[in-house]
Design an enzyme around this catalytic site. Structure first.
Site, short mmCIF file in Angstrom:
data_model
loop_
_atom_site.label_atom_id
_atom_site.label_comp_id
_atom_site.label_asym_id
_atom_site.label_seq_id
_atom_site.Cartn_x
_atom_site.Cartn_y
_atom_site.Cartn_z
N LYS A 56 0.85 -1.19 0.00
CA LYS A 56 0.00 0.00 0.00
C LYS A 56 0.89 1.24 0.00
O LYS A 56 1.77 1.37 0.86
CB LYS A 56 -0.83 -0.03 1.28
CG LYS A 56 -2.27 0.39 1.13
CD LYS A 56 -2.95 0.15 2.47
CE LYS A 56 -4.38 0.56 2.45
NZ LYS A 56 -4.97 0.52 3.78
C1 E4P Z 1 -8.43 1.34 3.84
O1 E4P Z 1 -7.61 0.57 3.35
C2 E4P Z 1 -8.25 2.01 5.12
O2 E4P Z 1 -7.54 1.15 5.98
C3 E4P Z 1 -9.55 2.30 5.84
O3 E4P Z 1 -10.66 1.90 5.09
C4 E4P Z 1 -9.63 3.64 6.46
O4 E4P Z 1 -10.87 3.77 7.11
P1 E4P Z 1 -11.18 4.91 8.18
O5 E4P Z 1 -11.42 6.19 7.46
O6 E4P Z 1 -12.42 4.44 8.88
O7 E4P Z 1 -9.98 5.00 9.08
#
Ligand code: E4P
Length: 242
Positions: free
Chosen positions: A107
Site C-alpha cells: 500500500k
Molecule cells: C483502507 O484501506 C483504510 O484502511 C480504511 O478503510 C480507512 O478507514 P477509516 O477512514 O475508517 O480509518
C-alpha cells in the site's frame, strides 16, 4: 434503473455510475486483528484484508509478523502499507513487504512519490494498493501508474460534508471509459451497511469493511422477528425434522 443481464453476464454502462460487470464483488476486511480475521475468514466471505498503520498500532504487535500471519489465514490480497514518504524508501520497504508472502499488496499513499513507487513495484510484478484517494483525477493517475487497487475513502469524504459515494461513481465511469485501465476500485473507509450497498450499486470491485460492518450486513430486525415467530409456531406442532 437497474437491469439484470439476460442469458449471461453483461459488461458495460447501464446508466451514469451504474455498471453490470462479469466478476464478483469482493469483500476485504479492514483490520489487523488476527482474532477477528480468523473468526470472519471461517465464513468463507473474506476475499482479502486491508491494514493501515493506525490499525497495526491498535494491535500493539510486530507489523511484519502480523502481515505474515494474516497471509497464512487469508489467500486473497493482504494490504501492507509502507511508512517511507520518498519513492526510493517506499520501493525498498515495498520489496521487503512483498517478500513476506505472494499475496501481499503493497500500500502506497497517493503522492507523486507514491505513484513513482507504484509504477516501479507493479512493473516488478507486485500488487499495489494506492491509498488515501479523495478525487477522481487522483484515481486516474493511480491507474496509469499501474495500481492493482485504488482506495477511495468514502467515510472520510462524508465526514467533511462531501459525498464519498459520488467519488466511487466518478471513478467507475472513468475506468470503464478506457480498456487499459485495469485497476480495481476498492471502496474504503466504509462506515455502514448502507455504504456497502451503495458501493455495490456503483460498481466498486471490492469493499473493505470493518469487521463490525461485515457482521452488521446480515442483520435485519424483521428477520429476527420472523424467525422468532416461526420457531414458536414450530414448537406448537410438537414435531421434529430429525
Ligand atoms: C483502507 O484501506 C483504510 O484502511 C480504511 O478503510 C480507512 O478507514 P477509516 O477512514 O475508517 O480509518
Amino acid at each position: 434503473m437497474i437491469t439484470q443481464p439476460a442469458g449471461g453476464m453483461v459488461r458495460g454502462k447501464i446508466g451514469p455510475g451504474l455498471i453490470l460487470k462479469d466478476t464478483d464483488m469482493k469483500f476485504f476486511i479492514d483490520t489487523a486483528d488476527i482474532g477477528e480475521i480468523e473468526d470472519l475468514a471461517a465464513t468463507g466471505l473474506v476475499d482479502g484484508v486491508t491494514t493501515n498503520p493506525s490499525l497495526v498500532a491498535k494491535t500493539g504487535r510486530d507489523f511484519k509478523d502480523t502481515i505474515r500471519q494474516i497471509c497464512r489465514i487469508v489467500d486473497g490480497p493482504v494490504s501492507a502499507e509502507v511508512a517511507a514518504t520518498d519513492a526510493d524508501g517506499m520501493i525498498e520497504e515495498g520489496r521487503l513487504l512483498a517478500a513476506i508472502a505472494d499475496n501481499v499488496a503493497v500500500k502506497v499513499p497517493l503522492t507523486w512519490d507514491g505513484l513513482k513507487a507504484c509504477r516501479s513495484l507493479s512493473q516488478a510484478g507486485t500488487m499495489v494498493n494506492v491509498t488515501l484517494c479523495f478525487s477522481a483525477t487522483q484515481a486516474l493517475l493511480a491507474a496509469k501508474a499501474g495500481a492493482t487497487f485504488i482506495s477511495p475513502f468514502i467515510g472520510r469524504l462524508d465526514d467533511i460534508g462531501l459525498d464519498g459515494m459520488e467519488l466511487i461513481q466518478e471513478i467507475r465511469i472513468i475506468y470503464d471509459n478506457y480498456e487499459d485501465l485495469g485497476t480495481e476500485i476498492l471502496a474504503a473507509s466504509i462506515r455502514s451497511p448502507n455504504h456497502v450497498k451503495l458501493s455495490a450499486m456503483a460498481g466498486a470491485d471490492v469493499a473493505t469493511v470493518p469487521p463490525s460492518v461485515l457482521k452488521g450486513l446480515v442483520k435485519h430486525p424483521l428477520t429476527d422477528k420472523g424467525l422468532d415467530a416461526f420457531l414458536s409456531d414450530w414448537a406448537k406442532t410438537g414435531q421434529s425434522i430429525l
